[in-house]
Design an enzyme around this catalytic site. Structure first.
Site, PDB file in Angstrom:
ATOM      1  N   PHE A 350       9.055   7.447   6.040  1.00  0.00           N
ATOM      2  CA  PHE A 350       7.961   7.268   7.003  1.00  0.00           C
ATOM      3  C   PHE A 350       7.792   5.776   7.233  1.00  0.00           C
ATOM      4  O   PHE A 350       7.660   5.007   6.268  1.00  0.00           O
ATOM      5  CB  PHE A 350       6.634   7.811   6.456  1.00  0.00           C
ATOM      6  CG  PHE A 350       5.443   7.403   7.294  1.00  0.00           C
ATOM      7  CD1 PHE A 350       4.925   8.253   8.263  1.00  0.00           C
ATOM      8  CD2 PHE A 350       4.857   6.144   7.147  1.00  0.00           C
ATOM      9  CE1 PHE A 350       3.844   7.862   9.056  1.00  0.00           C
ATOM     10  CE2 PHE A 350       3.774   5.742   7.942  1.00  0.00           C
ATOM     11  CZ  PHE A 350       3.269   6.611   8.891  1.00  0.00           C
ATOM     12  N   GLU A 351       7.792   5.367   8.468  1.00  0.00           N
ATOM     13  CA  GLU A 351       7.471   3.982   8.806  1.00  0.00           C
ATOM     14  C   GLU A 351       6.912   3.964  10.216  1.00  0.00           C
ATOM     15  O   GLU A 351       7.440   4.671  11.080  1.00  0.00           O
ATOM     16  CB  GLU A 351       8.742   3.096   8.854  1.00  0.00           C
ATOM     17  CG  GLU A 351       9.413   2.802   7.551  1.00  0.00           C
ATOM     18  CD  GLU A 351      10.707   1.978   7.729  1.00  0.00           C
ATOM     19  OE1 GLU A 351      11.440   2.172   8.717  1.00  0.00           O
ATOM     20  OE2 GLU A 351      10.964   1.138   6.871  1.00  0.00           O
ATOM     21  N   VAL A 352       5.873   3.194  10.421  1.00  0.00           N
ATOM     22  CA  VAL A 352       5.509   2.795  11.785  1.00  0.00           C
ATOM     23  C   VAL A 352       5.616   1.277  11.752  1.00  0.00           C
ATOM     24  O   VAL A 352       5.032   0.638  10.863  1.00  0.00           O
ATOM     25  CB  VAL A 352       4.077   3.226  12.162  1.00  0.00           C
ATOM     26  CG1 VAL A 352       3.745   2.776  13.578  1.00  0.00           C
ATOM     27  CG2 VAL A 352       3.909   4.739  12.035  1.00  0.00           C
TER      28      VAL A 352
END
Ligand SMILES: Nc1nc2c(ncn2[C@@H]2O[C@H](COP(=O)(O)OP(=O)(O)O)[C@@H](O)[C@H]2O)c(=O)[nH]1
Ligand SMILES: [Mg+2]
Length: 486
Positions: A350-352
């Site tokens: 998960f990365e933004v």
């Protein structure tokens, strides 16, 4: 069985002859209906004779009443009715000669008009526009996209992730989705995924230069590493493709031609889950609050996969002091002022984040320096510690954001907000007892509210760790600030 068949033949013969001389008593349609009913009754098994016949008639009638177009057929109606649970069956079961079945309506008679009763039914009352929420979120969109690296064989796992992202967030925002693959995506993958994504979908083929051994890699040495790590049963230790994947995610996904159109990305992997509604735009949140990188789970890396990574990092720091941020997160990465890496990293499935940062000279110099040292192939460096160390050293502490309210699962860990109000307000369906923040293997344990920490069984386990191990865990976590930052 033979007796039943005999009765059926007699009934059929009688009705056919009846139809022949009965013009004055039955219309054609009535006779056809009777034949149909008798056929259903007589062709059903002896156990269900009566019910099957009634269901057939009820279904036929219901189908017809709903079908203004007359496109249904009596046999479909029967099948549907037989499957329909009792509560859903139409209540009316008598045959009205004035409402011919759909199949017969294909003859010269016009389709019947809807009755006044049907028009007045509550379900047909127009909704008042004022009572409805706007169908889409208002406000400006960021220049952002979801991005997924996947194989064709990942289709039925990535669709679950897409549904979660669309249902919990993107159906209101319609952001695009870029899919990347080292092999061409097949038609099935494209057809199914583009049907699920509410924004535009784009499919990119990764060039060989981004998915192969660089020329400076010694193939024998790399092969020996894989053999050795395989023997020691280190996760993905013997895999070539996993290493290409980690190197690609570390240094190339943000430079793919399709990604150059965007400033923000949100990475999504197959088989993930989102447990809460996301009622705001995380991309906009990042932009408005001057954030560059974000995470939901942080944990310790397997030491066997990164024996010399920190040496490479120190070499880079020495060569490029100009890239190291003043207010960096070194204290989160190292418990002894930078001498050793404590293995804390953000879980990068998960990365933004901001693509312009990854494309900046600082990050590119960092990646190139590590890549030259060969640890993606001579060890098994993951993109998670690479991104995390870069974020920790090249960014200021307050440019990294912890999305506490994005409840997330990637096997085997869950992030579930501890505050009940957050969970109820956002319709979460995760179990807070599964929250990984409380786990002794998490690098975020001290971020949990005190009440949760004191009652958490897992936290009690950490407190019972030997003094040194506990100090290490607490040391790693002690630099973490408020709940929404490191
Ligand atoms: N195109 C492609 N994608 C891959 C390959 N290996 C892994 N991936 C993708 O890379 C991401 C990470 O892989 P995954 O198997 O989930 O690794 P894990 O989460 O570390 O266990 C996922 O999005 C996978 O679909 C590969 O050989 N080719
Ligand atoms: Mg994965």
């Amino acid at each position: 069985m033979a007796g039943q068949r005999y009765v059926r033949y007699i009934l059929f013969a009688v009705l056919v002859s009846l139809r022949g001389w009965s013009v004055s008593y039955f219309t054609d349609i009535e006779a056809t209906q009777c034949i149909t009913v008798i056929f259903f009754v007589s062709s059903s098994s002896s156990n269900g004779l009566k019910n099957a016949g009634v269901d057939a008639v009820a279904g036929w009638k219901g189908e017809h009443a709903n079908s203004g177009s007359g496109s249904g057929t009596t046999s479909q109606s029967k099948g549907d009715a037989a499957k329909r649970p009792e509560a859903e069956k139409p209540l009316e079961i008598s045959i009205s000669p004035s409402t011919p079945p759909a199949a017969s309506a294909a003859t010269s008679k016009p389709a019947p008009k809807q009755s006044d009763d049907l028009i007045k039914a509550p379900g047909t009352t127009p909704n008042s526009q004022n009572a409805l929420a706007p169908p889409k979120a208002a406000g400006p969109r960021m220049n952002a996209t979801f991005v997924t690296l996947a194989r064709n064989g990942d289709l039925w796992e990535i669709v679950k992730s897409i549904r979660a992202v669309e249902d919990r967030f993107n159906h209101k925002y319609n952001y695009d989705w870029v899919f990347l693959n080292d092999k061409p995506f097949d038609d099935d993958f494209k057809k199914v995924t583009s049907a699920l994504v509410s924004g535009k979908t784009k499919y990119g083929l990764i060039g060989e230069e981004h998915w192969s051994f660089p020329e400076w890699i010694d193939q024998d040495k790399a092969a020996e590493t894989r053999r050795d790590m395989g023997e020691r049963k280190i996760i993905y230790g013997d895999s070539i493709s996993y290493r290409h994947m980690c190197r690609f995610e570390s240094g190339f996904f943000f430079r793919q031609p399709l990604m150059l159109d965007y400033e923000w990305y949100w990475r999504v992997e197959p088989s993930i889950e989102l447990y809460c509604d996301i009622n705001y735009d995380p991309f906009k949140f990042m932009a408005d609050n001057k954030k560059i990188y974000s995470f939901v789970i942080s944990l310790f890396e397997y030491s066997e996969t990164i024996p010399t990574l920190w040496n490479s990092v120190k070499k880079f720091m020495k060569a490029h002091p100009e890239h190291i941020a003043e207010d960096n997160s070194m204290a989160w990465l190292s418990d002894n002022g930078g001498k050793d890496y404590n293995r804390c990293h953000f879980w990068s499935n998960f990365e933004v984040g901001n693509l312009n940062w990854l494309r900046s000279p600082a990050y590119i110099d960092f990646f190139d320096s590590l890549d030259r040292d060969g640890g993606f192939f001579y060890e098994r460096w993951g993109d998670a510690p690479v991104h995390s160390i870069a974020a920790g050293l090249l960014l200021q502490k307050d440019q990294i954001h912890f999305f506490n309210d994005i409840a997330y699962y990637h096997v085997p860990f869950t992030h579930c907000p501890l505050e009940e109000k957050v969970r109820l307000d956002n319709k979460c369906h995760c179990d807070p007892n599964q929250n990984f923040d409380w786990n002794g293997y998490s690098c975020k344990i001290l971020n949990a509210p005190l009440s949760a920490r004191l009652t958490s069984v897992r936290h009690q386990e950490v407190l019972r760790l030997p003094r040194h191990a506990k100090a290490q865990r607490m040391g790693a976590a002690s630099v973490m600030g408020e709940a929404d930052t490191l």
